[in-house]
Design an enzyme around this catalytic site. Structure first.
Site, mmCIF file in Angstrom:
data_model
loop_
_atom_site.group_PDB
_atom_site.id
_atom_site.type_symbol
_atom_site.label_atom_id
_atom_site.label_comp_id
_atom_site.label_asym_id
_atom_site.label_seq_id
_atom_site.Cartn_x
_atom_site.Cartn_y
_atom_site.Cartn_z
ATOM 1 C CD GLU A 121 45.085 -62.561 31.222
ATOM 2 O OE1 GLU A 121 44.072 -62.010 30.783
ATOM 3 O OE2 GLU A 121 46.170 -62.575 30.610
HETATM 4 C C1 ACM Z 1 47.625 -58.911 32.151
HETATM 5 O O1 ACM Z 1 47.197 -57.978 31.440
HETATM 6 N N1 ACM Z 1 47.239 -60.143 31.930
HETATM 7 C C2 ACM Z 1 48.570 -58.656 33.231
#
Ligand code: ACM
Length: 562
Positions: A372
């Site tokens: 992310e």
């Molecule tokens: C995640 O759930 N961002 C690895």
């Protein structure tokens, strides 16, 4: 489906496969006429209840009954085996009320024998199957099986329970199986009435995958050493062997770093919702590592970079491209923070943090996150990963990162943790074909923070609602389409804690899904069958109650009354 950049649900809710005899769950012919005998079908029922399902079970023969004279024998008196004997005794003493001494004398004496060494074999021992009139005189088909680093053999006869393994981890896992063969009341902390019968038979067991993990996010909410140790005990019950600690995120930095002291002192001073947060001193972290090692779990520390770094950016202005530190963050959004990829200080930071963490961590992995990173351009992301992975290897550790690493240049030997939902990411399959190893944590199966149903009071639902059956019904070997099965190192069940605040919250989200992920990681694929699993899982409920674990009573599982 990808995680939305705003987790906006919080306010609303607050080896190869070694199939030795998995098809041979047959009950043995009639039991021996000994006083301690148990009808073979009753033995078979109890032996077949174990979670994770063992690779091979041969039920039958006389049962062993733990009594006031039962001793735990530790032949050779190895310190490590004695500790396992002490651990088993600590389970048995409070509930049975028996002294259960751990003694150094060895041999196949009356009692529970813990045997370590290569010469562990069912043949020649007083196996139930080999005993006259028990098991039809069959010799177990699995006596020549290599037990390896974690396998064990458990042989129960009228005189003894013999637990053998090539390595101590196998003995420890075998002790977990032995616990499950006893009545659930054995887990209670006050004296209960027996009888403490271990049904006759032989179990030979080895894991399907070497990596079987549980992750706890201690950043979104901080959990004390005692709370982490409680979770370690729960993971160990199901033969999980890796504890992944998500030690840093936007909301909190949780590990002391001498060269960057404000990370913990300031960056650890809050959490989601604005509570006081907290962090582990180096002594705390060593204690967690020590406790985990005593339960045969390896600690996998994660420093999430280059995104998920607001706590670090708030602690040190120079880590920001702007040179200005943002405020601490106590919300639940993701994807808004990034280390400054173009600054040299970023790599000094990564080097010093990872160096100190490597020195504290005996296990092979350093997890560097990489998920992310929505505020890091793709080219910058690749640059960052290219520069940080060699720091991990320089400190003698193996790179572990979320699967977005596949879109950069994974170094040789790296492991990617897959957290997608449909296995369609071609770059992951391609990287796996080129040698990247995978740990499978599909979010719509293995994420323990997903709600079970729309009315689950805790958790998130961005990856879907994950009932117990959904969580169980998948295969790590085929989940990422096009990835070779041989690339799969194992599985992990992450527990993110945006909404998880207490140990009771952990219990409720982990149970009953955690044992299913553990079974997927341990048991031969041929044992994988929901209708049989749900019955075995149901038998765990009274154990959790005895252990004080409050669990979700899924209507999919035929729970007995406790
Ligand atoms: C995640 O759930 N961002 C690895």
């Amino acid at each position: 489906m990808r995680r939305p950049s705003v987790r906006n649900h919080f306010p609303r809710i607050l080896c190869s496969l070694l199939l030795i005899g998995a098809s041979a769950w047959a009950s043995a012919p009639s039991a021996a006429p000994a006083a301690r005998s148990t009808p073979a079908d009753a033995s078979a029922t109890v032996l077949a209840r174990v979670v994770p399902a063992p690779a091979s079970v041969q039920a039958g023969g006389a049962s062993y009954v733990i009594g006031s004279g039962t001793r735990i024998h530790v032949p050779g008196n190895s310190n490590e085996v004695r500790k396992i004997g002490d651990y088993l005794a600590a389970v048995l003493r409070p509930s049975t009320g028996y002294p259960v001494p751990v003694v150094a004398d060895g041999g196949d004496r009356d009692g529970i024998v813990l045997k370590l060494g290569a010469a562990v074999s069912g043949a020649g021992s007083r196996t139930a199957a080999g005993a006259p009139g028990a098991g039809g005189g069959q010799v177990p088909r699995d006596t020549a099986v290599a037990l390896g680093a974690e396998g064990y053999r458990l042989i129960v006869s009228g005189q003894s329970v013999t637990l053998g393994a090539e390595q101590a981890a196998g003995l420890f896992h075998g002790v977990q199986t032995l616990r499950q063969l006893l009545p659930a009341a054995v887990e209670k902390h006050s004296v209960q009435s027996g009888p403490w019968t271990v049904p006759g038979g032989t179990i030979t067991d080895v894991p399907r995958y070497a990596y079987r993990g549980g992750m706890l996010d201690v950043s979104r909410h901080f959990f004390s050493v005692a709370q982490v140790e409680r979770y370690i005990d729960q993971l160990a019950l199901y033969k999980i062997n890796q504890l992944h600690l998500h030690l840093s995120d936007d909301q909190g930095w949780r590990i002391a770093v001498d060269s960057w002291p404000r990370l913990a002192a300031y960056g650890g001073s809050t959490q989601v919702g604005g509570g006081p947060g907290g962090s582990y001193s180096k002594a705390d972290y060593r204690e967690i590592v020590r406790y985990a090692a005593g339960r045969y779990l390896t600690v996998v520390p994660e420093i999430d970079m280059p995104g998920h770094t607001n706590a670090a950016l708030a602690s040190y202005a120079e880590l920001n491209c702007s040179g200005t530190a943002p405020p601490l963050y106590t919300g639940t959004q993701v994807g808004f923070s990034s280390l400054c990829v173009s600054k040299d200080v970023t790599y000094r930071f990564a080097d010093e943090v990872l160096g100190e963490l490597a020195a504290l961590t005996p296990g092979p992995y350093l997890h560097i996150g990489g998920d992310e990173a929505h505020s890091t351009g793709h080219a910058d992301y690749v640059t960052f990963m290219d520069k940080v992975q060699p720091i991990v290897t320089k400190y003698g550790k193996t790179v572990l990162a979320w699967h977005q690493l596949a879109g950069a240049h994974p170094v040789a030997g790296a492991v990617a943790q897959y957290w997608g939902t449909d296995g369609s990411e071609k770059e992951v399959a391609d990287a796996a074909k080129a040698g990247l190893r995978l740990v499978l944590s599909p979010a719509n199966r293995a994420y323990l923070d997903m709600k079970y149903t729309a009315s689950t009071p805790l958790g998130l639902d961005w990856a879907g609602l994950v009932e117990v059956k959904d969580s169980y019904n998948w295969d790590p070997a085929t989940f990422v389409k096009g990835a070779p099965a041989s690339a799969v190192l194992g599985v992990e069940a992450p527990l993110w804690t945006e909404t998880i605040v207490t140990s009771a919250n952990i219990d409720y989200m982990a149970f009953p899904r955690l044992p299913g992920i553990a079974e997927i990681g341990w048991s031969p694929a041929a044992t994988h069958q929901w209708d049989a699993y749900k019955v075995r899982l149901a038998a765990q409920g009274p154990r959790w109650t005895a252990l004080g674990i409050g669990y979700y009573r899924s209507p999919q599982v035929p729970w007995p009354s406790d």
